[in-house]
Structures are given as structure tokens and as C-alpha cells.
Design a protein around this motif. Sequence first.
Motif, PDB file in Angstrom:
ATOM      1  N   LEU A  82    -105.532   7.470  17.717  1.00 28.67           N
ATOM      2  CA  LEU A  82    -106.962   7.230  17.899  1.00 28.67           C
ATOM      3  C   LEU A  82    -107.134   5.970  18.726  1.00 28.67           C
ATOM      4  O   LEU A  82    -106.679   4.895  18.334  1.00 28.67           O
ATOM      5  N   ASP A  83    -107.759   6.121  19.874  1.00 27.31           N
ATOM      6  CA  ASP A  83    -107.968   4.999  20.782  1.00 27.31           C
ATOM      7  C   ASP A  83    -109.377   4.430  20.705  1.00 27.31           C
ATOM      8  O   ASP A  83    -109.582   3.238  20.927  1.00 27.31           O
ATOM      9  N   ILE A  84    -110.343   5.297  20.413  1.00 32.83           N
ATOM     10  CA  ILE A  84    -111.754   4.901  20.441  1.00 32.83           C
ATOM     11  C   ILE A  84    -112.454   5.449  19.206  1.00 32.83           C
ATOM     12  O   ILE A  84    -112.354   6.640  18.904  1.00 32.83           O
ATOM     13  N   LEU A  85    -113.155   4.584  18.499  1.00 32.64           N
ATOM     14  CA  LEU A  85    -114.083   5.027  17.454  1.00 32.64           C
ATOM     15  C   LEU A  85    -115.480   4.648  17.890  1.00 32.64           C
ATOM     16  O   LEU A  85    -115.758   3.479  18.150  1.00 32.64           O
ATOM     17  N   HIS A  86    -116.356   5.647  17.983  1.00 34.36           N
ATOM     18  CA  HIS A  86    -117.773   5.378  18.221  1.00 34.36           C
ATOM     19  C   HIS A  86    -118.520   5.701  16.935  1.00 34.36           C
ATOM     20  O   HIS A  86    -118.766   6.868  16.617  1.00 34.36           O
ATOM     21  N   ALA A  87    -118.827   4.662  16.172  1.00 35.63           N
ATOM     22  CA  ALA A  87    -119.563   4.811  14.915  1.00 35.63           C
ATOM     23  C   ALA A  87    -121.039   4.926  15.253  1.00 35.63           C
ATOM     24  O   ALA A  87    -121.736   3.928  15.428  1.00 35.63           O
ATOM     25  N   ASN A  88    -121.503   6.135  15.334  1.00 31.67           N
ATOM     26  CA  ASN A  88    -122.841   6.404  15.869  1.00 31.67           C
ATOM     27  C   ASN A  88    -123.805   6.997  14.846  1.00 31.67           C
ATOM     28  O   ASN A  88    -125.017   6.831  14.981  1.00 31.67           O
ATOM     29  N   ALA A  89    -123.303   7.676  13.833  1.00 38.64           N
ATOM     30  CA  ALA A  89    -124.188   8.374  12.889  1.00 38.64           C
ATOM     31  C   ALA A  89    -125.169   7.398  12.238  1.00 38.64           C
ATOM     32  O   ALA A  89    -124.810   6.277  11.876  1.00 38.64           O
ATOM     33  N   GLY A  90    -126.397   7.847  12.115  1.00 41.67           N
ATOM     34  CA  GLY A  90    -127.404   6.980  11.512  1.00 41.67           C
ATOM     35  C   GLY A  90    -128.643   7.737  11.099  1.00 41.67           C
ATOM     36  O   GLY A  90    -128.866   8.874  11.511  1.00 41.67           O
ATOM     37  N   LEU A  91    -129.436   7.089  10.271  1.00 41.65           N
ATOM     38  CA  LEU A  91    -130.722   7.630   9.829  1.00 41.65           C
ATOM     39  C   LEU A  91    -131.818   6.625  10.126  1.00 41.65           C
ATOM     40  O   LEU A  91    -131.552   5.446  10.378  1.00 41.65           O
ATOM     41  N   TYR A  92    -133.048   7.101  10.073  1.00 36.34           N
ATOM     42  CA  TYR A  92    -134.198   6.241  10.372  1.00 36.34           C
ATOM     43  C   TYR A  92    -135.212   6.308   9.237  1.00 36.34           C
ATOM     44  O   TYR A  92    -135.551   7.395   8.760  1.00 36.34           O
ATOM     45  N   VAL A 113    -124.979   1.344   7.380  1.00 41.78           N
ATOM     46  CA  VAL A 113    -124.191   0.120   7.149  1.00 41.78           C
ATOM     47  C   VAL A 113    -122.866   0.427   6.458  1.00 41.78           C
ATOM     48  O   VAL A 113    -121.791   0.213   7.031  1.00 41.78           O
ATOM     49  N   ASN A 114    -122.915   0.943   5.230  1.00 43.17           N
ATOM     50  CA  ASN A 114    -121.691   1.114   4.455  1.00 43.17           C
ATOM     51  C   ASN A 114    -120.695   2.051   5.121  1.00 43.17           C
ATOM     52  O   ASN A 114    -119.486   1.772   5.144  1.00 43.17           O
ATOM     53  N   VAL A 115    -121.176   3.169   5.635  1.00 40.12           N
ATOM     54  CA  VAL A 115    -120.276   4.139   6.264  1.00 40.12           C
ATOM     55  C   VAL A 115    -119.628   3.543   7.517  1.00 40.12           C
ATOM     56  O   VAL A 115    -118.428   3.736   7.753  1.00 40.12           O
ATOM     57  N   VAL A 116    -120.397   2.811   8.299  1.00 36.61           N
ATOM     58  CA  VAL A 116    -119.824   2.171   9.484  1.00 36.61           C
ATOM     59  C   VAL A 116    -118.707   1.213   9.072  1.00 36.61           C
ATOM     60  O   VAL A 116    -117.613   1.213   9.658  1.00 36.61           O
ATOM     61  N   PRO A 146    -137.441  -8.700  14.792  1.00 36.52           N
ATOM     62  CA  PRO A 146    -137.907  -8.241  13.479  1.00 36.52           C
ATOM     63  C   PRO A 146    -139.125  -7.326  13.604  1.00 36.52           C
ATOM     64  O   PRO A 146    -140.258  -7.746  13.420  1.00 36.52           O
ATOM     65  N   THR A 147    -138.855  -6.067  13.937  1.00 38.63           N
ATOM     66  CA  THR A 147    -139.926  -5.106  14.184  1.00 38.63           C
ATOM     67  C   THR A 147    -140.698  -4.813  12.892  1.00 38.63           C
ATOM     68  O   THR A 147    -140.136  -4.242  11.948  1.00 38.63           O
ATOM     69  N   PRO A 148    -141.965  -5.167  12.831  1.00 40.20           N
ATOM     70  CA  PRO A 148    -142.724  -5.042  11.587  1.00 40.20           C
ATOM     71  C   PRO A 148    -143.031  -3.606  11.188  1.00 40.20           C
ATOM     72  O   PRO A 148    -143.398  -3.363  10.035  1.00 40.20           O
ATOM     73  N   TRP A 149    -142.873  -2.659  12.105  1.00 41.34           N
ATOM     74  CA  TRP A 149    -143.199  -1.273  11.761  1.00 41.34           C
ATOM     75  C   TRP A 149    -141.987  -0.517  11.209  1.00 41.34           C
ATOM     76  O   TRP A 149    -142.096   0.650  10.869  1.00 41.34           O
ATOM     77  N   GLU A 150    -140.836  -1.176  11.101  1.00 41.72           N
ATOM     78  CA  GLU A 150    -139.660  -0.491  10.559  1.00 41.72           C
ATOM     79  C   GLU A 150    -138.728  -1.495   9.856  1.00 41.72           C
ATOM     80  O   GLU A 150    -137.575  -1.668  10.259  1.00 41.72           O
ATOM     81  N   PRO A 151    -139.199  -2.156   8.804  1.00 40.26           N
ATOM     82  CA  PRO A 151    -138.394  -3.214   8.183  1.00 40.26           C
ATOM     83  C   PRO A 151    -137.084  -2.718   7.593  1.00 40.26           C
ATOM     84  O   PRO A 151    -136.088  -3.450   7.610  1.00 40.26           O
ATOM     85  N   VAL A 152    -137.063  -1.515   7.055  1.00 39.53           N
ATOM     86  CA  VAL A 152    -135.828  -0.997   6.449  1.00 39.53           C
ATOM     87  C   VAL A 152    -134.798  -0.691   7.530  1.00 39.53           C
ATOM     88  O   VAL A 152    -133.646  -1.136   7.472  1.00 39.53           O
ATOM     89  N   TYR A 153    -135.208   0.061   8.534  1.00 36.74           N
ATOM     90  CA  TYR A 153    -134.290   0.424   9.625  1.00 36.74           C
ATOM     91  C   TYR A 153    -133.802  -0.821  10.361  1.00 36.74           C
ATOM     92  O   TYR A 153    -132.595  -0.981  10.606  1.00 36.74           O
ATOM     93  N   ALA A 154    -134.724  -1.718  10.703  1.00 36.42           N
ATOM     94  CA  ALA A 154    -134.339  -2.927  11.433  1.00 36.42           C
ATOM     95  C   ALA A 154    -133.344  -3.754  10.630  1.00 36.42           C
ATOM     96  O   ALA A 154    -132.373  -4.296  11.177  1.00 36.42           O
ATOM     97  N   SER A 155    -133.545  -3.849   9.339  1.00 35.57           N
ATOM     98  CA  SER A 155    -132.633  -4.617   8.494  1.00 35.57           C
ATOM     99  C   SER A 155    -131.230  -4.030   8.510  1.00 35.57           C
ATOM    100  O   SER A 155    -130.231  -4.768   8.505  1.00 35.57           O
ATOM    101  N   SER A 156    -131.125  -2.703   8.524  1.00 32.07           N
ATOM    102  CA  SER A 156    -129.796  -2.076   8.566  1.00 32.07           C
ATOM    103  C   SER A 156    -129.090  -2.418   9.866  1.00 32.07           C
ATOM    104  O   SER A 156    -127.867  -2.629   9.882  1.00 32.07           O
ATOM    105  N   LYS A 157    -129.835  -2.494  10.955  1.00 31.98           N
ATOM    106  CA  LYS A 157    -129.215  -2.789  12.244  1.00 31.98           C
ATOM    107  C   LYS A 157    -128.905  -4.277  12.396  1.00 31.98           C
ATOM    108  O   LYS A 157    -127.916  -4.644  13.038  1.00 31.98           O
ATOM    109  N   TRP A 158    -129.714  -5.145  11.813  1.00 30.61           N
ATOM    110  CA  TRP A 158    -129.368  -6.564  11.802  1.00 30.61           C
ATOM    111  C   TRP A 158    -128.055  -6.747  11.037  1.00 30.61           C
ATOM    112  O   TRP A 158    -127.173  -7.519  11.450  1.00 30.61           O
ATOM    113  N   ALA A 159    -127.914  -6.057   9.923  1.00 35.42           N
ATOM    114  CA  ALA A 159    -126.690  -6.173   9.127  1.00 35.42           C
ATOM    115  C   ALA A 159    -125.478  -5.700   9.911  1.00 35.42           C
ATOM    116  O   ALA A 159    -124.425  -6.355   9.913  1.00 35.42           O
ATOM    117  N   ILE A 160    -125.612  -4.576  10.585  1.00 33.86           N
ATOM    118  CA  ILE A 160    -124.447  -4.026  11.282  1.00 33.86           C
ATOM    119  C   ILE A 160    -124.113  -4.845  12.520  1.00 33.86           C
ATOM    120  O   ILE A 160    -122.945  -4.933  12.924  1.00 33.86           O
TER     121      ILE A 160
END
Length: 242
Positions: A82-92, A113-116, A146-160
Motif C-alpha cells: 500500500l503506497d497511498i491511503l486517501h481517508a476520504n469517507a465522511g458524513l455531514y 474523526v475516529n475512523v480516519v 468557525p462556520t456558525p451554520w455547521e458547528p458539528v461538522y466543522a468541529s470534526s474537521k478542525w479535529a482531523i
Amino acid sequence: MSLPLKGQVAAITGAASGIGLASAEAMLAAGARVALIDRDEAALNKLHVQYGDAVIPLVIDLLDPKSCATLLPRVLEQAGQLDILHANAGLYVGGDLVDSETDAIDRMMNLNVNVVMKNVHDVLPHMIERGTGDIMVTSSLAAHYPTPWEPVYASSKWAINCFVQTVRRQVFKHGIRVGSVSPGPVISALLSDWPEEKLREAKESGSLMETSEVADAVMYMLTRPRNVTIRDMIIMPSNFDL
């Protein structure tokens, strides 16, 4: 014809549609053999028929810990490396936090977050042993504001994004590059809950991108000389800031 990824094996999560599919098609065109990881068996089988043995279809439920842990062993069983992993799966999950369902929050945070973290954790020993590898993560423009219209999704991406930047510093000494691509709004399944009127207005105003444009950024990052790491690329529709 230039095939910059010839001889390499890539694994892409969430590969049956959206950015994952566009990334897979770009890597296939560049000569890679690509393991497509998704729950959609019918879509994966269709892609296998279309691309032949260059595609390795792997039906994996990433939210099931036992199934998730099979990713690397199954890739190695069929491709040997395995040369490349693209961790792309996500939810919104968008909208006001008070209106969000807690089960949906758990599911999204686990996948985004956790799966990545688990996928990267699992492939690192193999890449460290080989002294080379590329790990790409699909983040989001929401990780940088810090996009105010998507606090849950944005937080997951800040974490990752924090995860990407810290792991990169740990593993660069092993010849492994870790980076993320942070797209603005993309026409994909993640926007399936957008009202039709909002989606139409965004398309007409040039405020949405195509998945292929994100895949182009991924390919640019992967094909830099090995002594160059692009740690994060932010791409967004030109009219998005208006």
C-alpha cells in the motif's frame, strides 16, 4: 502518456461516489491500482467491471470496528503493498446544534474523526517498514473557519486537521507524507440535505465545485517530488467569498 503513479497501490475510503470516486478515477488514470473501500457493493462491482483488475473492490463498513480493521489486511492480500491511503469517507451534519440528533452526531464524529485515526494507525506500520508512503485526508474549508451554520461538522474537521498536522510531524522521518485537502462546497452526497432552492442558487452563482476539481488537487499533492510535502491545500469556488 505520463503515468506518475504507475506501480503504486492506493486505497480510498468512501470511493463509490463523490470526491472518493473522482480521486479513484484520477489515480487510475495515473497508473495506480486502486482499492475502493465503501459499503455500496453494487457501485463497487460496477466500477470493477468498468476498470477491470486495476480496481480492487472492498466492501467494508468503516463504522463497524471489526470490518474497519480488515482494510489493510485485505489490500495486502490482493495487492501486496500500500503506497497511498486517501481517508476520504465522511458524513455531514449541518444546522443549529440544538436541532441535531445525538445519534447523528455520534455517527458523524466516529466516521469523520475516529475512523480516519484508526485507518491511519493501521497503515502506518506497513508504510514505516517500507520507508515510504502518502496519507491524504479529505478535510474541509470548514476546518479553517468557525462556520456558525455547521458547528458539528466543522468541529470534526478542525479535529482531523490537528490530527493530520501532528501525525505528519511524527512520521516524516520515515519517508511518509501526510497532508489534507480542504475543499469548499462540492457537488456531492454531503449536500444531499440542502434544500433544492439553495443548491440551485449555489450552482447558478458559481459557489459550488465539481468533485474532479478536488481530485486534481489531490493528484497535484501526490505527484510532488518526495522531498516536497504539501501539508494542506485549501480550494474553493471563486465566488464563494462574495
